[in-house]
Design a protein around this motif. Structure first.
Motif, PDB file in Angstrom:
ATOM      1  N   SER A 290      -2.872   7.055   2.703  1.00 57.05           N
ATOM      2  CA  SER A 290      -2.281   5.768   3.035  1.00 57.05           C
ATOM      3  C   SER A 290      -3.390   4.733   3.098  1.00 57.05           C
ATOM      4  O   SER A 290      -4.414   4.955   3.756  1.00 57.05           O
ATOM      5  CB  SER A 290      -1.536   5.840   4.369  1.00 57.05           C
ATOM      6  N   LYS A 302       0.142  -2.357   0.883  1.00 53.97           N
ATOM      7  CA  LYS A 302       0.027  -0.989   1.379  1.00 53.97           C
ATOM      8  C   LYS A 302       0.483  -0.015   0.309  1.00 53.97           C
ATOM      9  O   LYS A 302       1.514  -0.221  -0.343  1.00 53.97           O
ATOM     10  CB  LYS A 302       0.878  -0.797   2.641  1.00 53.97           C
ATOM     11  N   LEU A 303      -0.292   1.046   0.132  1.00 49.34           N
ATOM     12  CA  LEU A 303       0.035   2.090  -0.826  1.00 49.34           C
ATOM     13  C   LEU A 303      -0.055   3.441  -0.131  1.00 49.34           C
ATOM     14  O   LEU A 303      -1.052   3.742   0.532  1.00 49.34           O
ATOM     15  CB  LEU A 303      -0.924   2.058  -2.017  1.00 49.34           C
ATOM     16  N   LEU A 332       4.881   1.621  -2.343  1.00 53.30           N
ATOM     17  CA  LEU A 332       4.016   0.450  -2.511  1.00 53.30           C
ATOM     18  C   LEU A 332       4.707  -0.748  -1.885  1.00 53.30           C
ATOM     19  O   LEU A 332       5.855  -1.051  -2.219  1.00 53.30           O
ATOM     20  CB  LEU A 332       3.749   0.187  -3.996  1.00 53.30           C
ATOM     21  N   SER A 349       8.944  -4.021  -1.166  1.00 52.12           N
ATOM     22  CA  SER A 349       8.445  -2.667  -1.340  1.00 52.12           C
ATOM     23  C   SER A 349       9.171  -1.959  -2.474  1.00 52.12           C
ATOM     24  O   SER A 349      10.325  -2.265  -2.782  1.00 52.12           O
ATOM     25  CB  SER A 349       8.591  -1.866  -0.038  1.00 52.12           C
ATOM     26  N   TYR A 351       9.586   2.206  -3.923  1.00 54.09           N
ATOM     27  CA  TYR A 351       9.364   3.574  -3.481  1.00 54.09           C
ATOM     28  C   TYR A 351      10.050   4.547  -4.437  1.00 54.09           C
ATOM     29  O   TYR A 351      10.955   4.180  -5.205  1.00 54.09           O
ATOM     30  CB  TYR A 351       9.899   3.780  -2.063  1.00 54.09           C
TER      31      TYR A 351
END
Length: 746
Positions: A290, A302-303, A332, A349, A351
């Motif tokens: 993360s 954020k990944l 992501l 986001s 996903y």
């Protein structure tokens, strides 16, 4: 005149100097909190667009803060002094508490009424469903002794619950019998808190027909200088020879936070209270990462990526065992915050989860062995969402759009070993390469009127389903295989603090849910309690839940009482009925059932929790949960609803808060309310006791030990499935000793 002017200027300077300015900031995002109302003795006001408040410090006086997103807060004199020193006071959003919610937080949470907490030892759990079943209000459907527990909340299960991680990511079971339910794919080593919203009242992250279970990872923190952090823990459990370990390492700086996670668990057969062995071997590993990067002072990205791999898992209640399950979870997300504006933030986001699953009966002890069966299946669950947040003086608005798709394909091969067709191999198309797509608009509005906090939520969802490899036998039972539905869900509730001790809340919700992949497209396979093969129904109506929730909370410095009552009226409830005109594929099945809609059903019940601090170091708590369900069309109970569950714990904190012993007692009543049409059996009552203790050698090293099922009781849960080929349920483990060592360098 000159002297008077000087005295006035000095007085103004003294007053300005005595006024202390504090910036109110959100704990997770670090963003200023606007429009927070504060009262400090006779000083009052509202925080500015930059989050500033100005007060003159008064010894031993409490600061009272009220905000639609943070609720009513009392800041102690000591904490206020610390905030004045640092110039910042951080607040944690609590608008989730305005819903009928249970928050399972980290161990350092100050909330006394939490039923359970995500302790560092819980991060070792290889199955989130098993972790959730520690709560009296959540049961678990078990087809294995140690793996793949499917949560049941208030009688709602499977797709009736919205189970997600980090704002929408989830997984779809590739096994039609749900060896790999979504809960089994949650990486517990990354989970910081779990929010359980009971009822159809939280609609931002999906269709929460009967409830929402939201696993959340820890918010990222940053540092002016580069710092490394990490933790490691390991445990051993005697009954089943279970070994678990997990670790995390990372680094953070001014603009980044990066962490790598890993976990490994394995176990063997355990003994129940009668000394009988239960096949429960499993092997599971998880590795993930993360990372969060600040693109600017107001933007971050954020990944996260996780791989779960399980192999050789025993499922005594099923015809097959899990041979391999290889799953990827990808997420992501991007967030931008806007300052000095009612438009507070925009979060987007994307996903996806991808499951590659295989199972077979090759290691089953079958006598005679008539067939060798192997199933290879894959599922995809992917999508995205974008949500805008608006902050006004006395209200907040969250609105957005999301998309989610689920796809499933799978083939079972059956090599016949006996009879006239010996040597022949048949291939069964189980999932028919089916797909469900959901596009939705959603909104949630929080506002306050005269000290009453309101939450209004709505979701408008278009649901379409189709099969891309439809079989002839399915067409014979379903002339049309494609369906499109428009589902409308809405909820409205209010919470009011009648005094410092008493809070009440009332919520009314309506949720609409279309059939799942199984309910629409499963193709001649036994997937429920009874041995009948199931076939999907592409023309199922959407089931509707009308639900009322009432909550009463009474809190003092020494005690906290929480009571929740609910009543649910269900229309077009999805069940299954025998199709006498259809023949099963396997001779072991007595017939075929097809999913259909029950006109009316009801569910109602309650949850009760009480915490009391007996002395400064001793506490006790009790939790009770019960659900009553009835099929009104046939005047009989709804299936797979656990009985009344009572849990009591007595604990203490000694040695300067380093030593924490606790004893827990659980009693489940006999379940006589069963669905005969569903193949259920009555379950006897049972009582078990556990003991545990932990010792903090320092703030970095903790040792935990205990005994589960202290008196070696032979028992099984009502939701445990029966061992295949018998009427004997899967018994729970007998007495088991465990020891955990945890090291944290966070």
């Amino acid at each position: 005149m000159k002297n008077i002017l000087i005295i006035c200027l000095l007085f103004i300077g003294i007053q300005a100097h005595s006024q202390q300015t504090i910036i109110l900031k959100d704990t997770e995002t670090g963003e200023p909190i606007q429009y927070a109302h504060y009262l400090y003795q006779n000083q009052k006001g509202t925080s500015s667009l930059s989050g500033d408040i100005s007060i003159k410090f008064i010894t031993e006086e409490m600061l009272h803060i009220s905000h639609v997103n943070y609720g009513k807060l009392e800041i102690s004199s000591d904490r206020l002094q610390e905030a004045i020193k640092n110039g910042v006071l951080t607040l944690t959003q609590s608008y989730i508490s305005l819903l009928p919610t249970t928050v399972i937080a980290r161990a350092n949470s100050s909330a006394k009424s939490d039923i359970m907490k995500v302790r560092i030892s819980d991060k070792l759990s290889h199955d989130a469903g098993d972790f959730l079943s520690q709560s009296a209000m959540i049961g678990g459907i078990r087809k294995s002794g140690s793996y793949g527990f499917d949560p049941v909340l208030r009688g709602f299960k499977y797709d009736q619950l919205n189970l997600v991680m980090d704002n929408g990511m989830s997984a779809t079971a590739a096994c039609p019998n749900r060896m790999d339910p979504p809960a089994s794919q949650i990486p517990m080593s990354m989970v910081d808190r779990v929010e359980i919203v009971k009822g159809p009242h939280s609609l931002r992250y999906g269709n929460a027909f009967g409830g929402s279970i939201h696993f959340k990872s820890a918010p990222a923190s940053f540092s002016e200088t580069t710092k490394v952090f990490g933790r490691a823990s390991g445990s051993y459990e005697s009954n089943g020879n279970i070994f678990r370990t997990e670790a995390m390492a990372g680094a953070k700086g001014k603009f980044y936070n990066f962490g790598i996670y890993g976990a490994y668990s394995e176990g063997d057969d355990y003994e129940d209270g009668n000394g009988n062995k239960t096949p429960s071997g499993f092997n599971r590993r998880n590795i993930g990462m993360s990372s969060v990067f600040k693109l600017s002072g107001s933007q971050s990205i954020k990944l996260s990526a996780n791989n779960n791999f399980a192999k050789d898992v025993d499922f005594p209640a099923l015809n097959m065992d899990l041979r391999k399950d290889d799953t990827w979870l990808l997420n992501l997300s991007h967030k931008i915050n806007f300052k000095n504006s009612n438009f507070s933030s925009l979060s987007t986001s994307f996903y996806g989860s991808f499951v590659d699953h295989s199972m077979d009966n090759l290691t089953k002890d079958l006598n005679p062995r008539t067939v060798n069966a192997i199933t290879l299946a894959k599922t995809k669950n992917y999508g995205g969402r974008s949500e805008a947040s608006f902050q006004f003086k006395n209200s907040s608005l969250f609105s957005g759009i999301d998309y989610k798709a689920e796809e499933a394909e799978g083939t079972r091969s059956r090599e016949m070993l006996m009879g006239p067709k010996s040597g022949t191999t048949f291939f069964d198309n189980l999932w028919q390469d089916s797909k469900i797509s959901k596009v939705a608009l959603f909104g949630e509005y929080h506002f306050a009127l005269q000290e009453v906090y309101f939450v209004a939520s709505t979701r408008l969802e278009h649901n379409s389903a189709k099969s891309r490899e439809i079989t002839t036998e399915f067409i014979n039972a379903n002339p049309e295989s494609q369906s499109d539905k428009l589902n409308v869900s809405a909820s409205f509730g209010a919470t009011h603090d009648f005094s410092k001790q008493i809070r009440m809340g009332l919520w009314l919700g309506r949720a609409e849910r279309s059939g799942s992949l199984t309910e629409r497209f499963i193709n001649y396979l036994a997937v429920d309690v009874d041995p009948y093969e199931r076939i999907g129904n592409a023309k199922l109506k959407s089931e509707v839940n009308y639900q009322l929730d009432y909550n009463f909370t009474w809190k003092t410095d020494q005690s906290e009482l929480d009571i929740t009552l609910f009543a649910s009226m269900l229309r077009d409830y999805i069940s299954a009925e025998i199709r006498p005109d259809l023949s099963p594929r396997l001779a072991t099945a007595p017939g075929v059932k097809q999913y259909y809609n029950i006109d009316k059903a009801v569910m109602r019940g309650f949850e009760f929790s009480w915490y009391q601090k007996i002395t400064s170091s001793i506490y006790h708590k009790v939790n009770v949960a019960y659900t009553y369900g009835k099929n009104m069309d046939f005047n009989q109970p709804l299936p797979e609803i656990p009985p009344l569950d009572i849990r009591y714990a007595l604990g203490a904190s000694f040695c300067r808060n380093k030593f924490h012993p606790e004893i827990m007692i659980r009693h489940a009543l006999k379940q006589n309310r069963i669905s005969n049409n569903y193949g259920e059996s009555k379950t006897p009552a049972f009582t078990i006791a556990d003991i545990k203790a932990s010792y903090d050698f320092s703030d970095k090293i903790k040792l935990i030990g205990g005994v589960r099922n202290l008196f070696d009781e032979a028992y099984y849960e009502h939701l445990n499935r029966s061992v295949k080929g018998s009427n004997k349920a899967i018994y729970a483990p007998g007495r088991s000793f465990y020891l955990t060592l945890a090291i944290s360098l966070m």
